[in-house]
Design an enzyme around this catalytic site. Structure first.
Site: not given
Ligand code: GLN
Length: 194
Positions: A77, A170, A172
């Site tokens: 992410c 994610h 995890e």
């Molecule tokens: N939206 C977040 C960002 O741009 C990422 C979200 C996440 O890591 N769950 O940093």
């Protein structure tokens, strides 16, 4: 084998748990010397704008790039956003570890978070697992040597390039060990720096 988890901001604890499940040691990385002795690194989810600033504040930018020239990095992410070549948002200065262009929060806000069962393909095998997306980035383009392991809504959600893996979700949070295993088991370090 010891794997680092970048602990500047965000969601780290469950990455340590996944690594321990796989029989790997893990340590927190907050400063350049923490990278010594490590053979891989997880860049967790969180807020990529904040982590981008903290990378510079902690003088980690060049050490992280040099580490990625030799050892595998797994980004989830916000971690994927930080690994990108280009982020369509000037508030993030990415590390350029993966040849992808990403757009932050492209699948909607926190309330649009979702868990989907998706199928992934790698080295002639396929497997399915739950994937939880929370304000996930969208991968808008990939380089010619970027391998797409899985997609959702017409965009890649898991990519591999050299020894690195980037995920928009994610693993995890769902106890999925597969991607950490793929990134860090049988580590082959690249002896020649790019
Ligand atoms: N939206 C977040 C960002 O741009 C990422 C979200 C996440 O890591 N769950 O940093």
């Amino acid at each position: 084998m010891s794997i680092g988890v970048l602990e500047l901001q965000g969601d780290f604890e469950k990455h340590h748990q996944i690594l321990h499940t796989l029989g790997m040691e893990s340590i927190a990385v907050r400063s350049p010397s923490d990278l010594d002795e490590l053979e891989g690194l997880v860049i967790p989810g969180g807020e990529s704008t904040t982590v981008s600033l903290l990378i510079d504040r902690n003088k980690l930018r060049e050490p992280l790039k040099a580490f990625a020239d030799i050892y595998p990095v797994l980004g989830t992410c916000a971690g994927l956003i930080l690994m990108a070549r280009k982020v369509l948002d000037t508030k993030v200065n990415p590390l350029g570890i993966l040849n992808v262009v990403v757009r932050r929060n492209a699948y909607g806000r926190q309330i649009h978070s979702t868990t989907e069962e998706l199928t992934f393909f790698e080295d002639g095998n396929s497997f399915s697992c739950p994937t939880t997306m929370i304000r996930a980035p969208r991968i808008d383009s990939t380089g010619s040597s970027t391998e797409v392991l899985g997609s959702w809504k017409g965009h890649p959600v898991a990519v591999r390039e050299d020894r690195h893996i980037g995920l928009v979700f994610h693993p995890e949070l769902d106890g999925v060990t597969h991607f950490h295993q793929l990134a860090f088991q049988g580590i082959k370090k690249n002896s020649t720096r790019k």
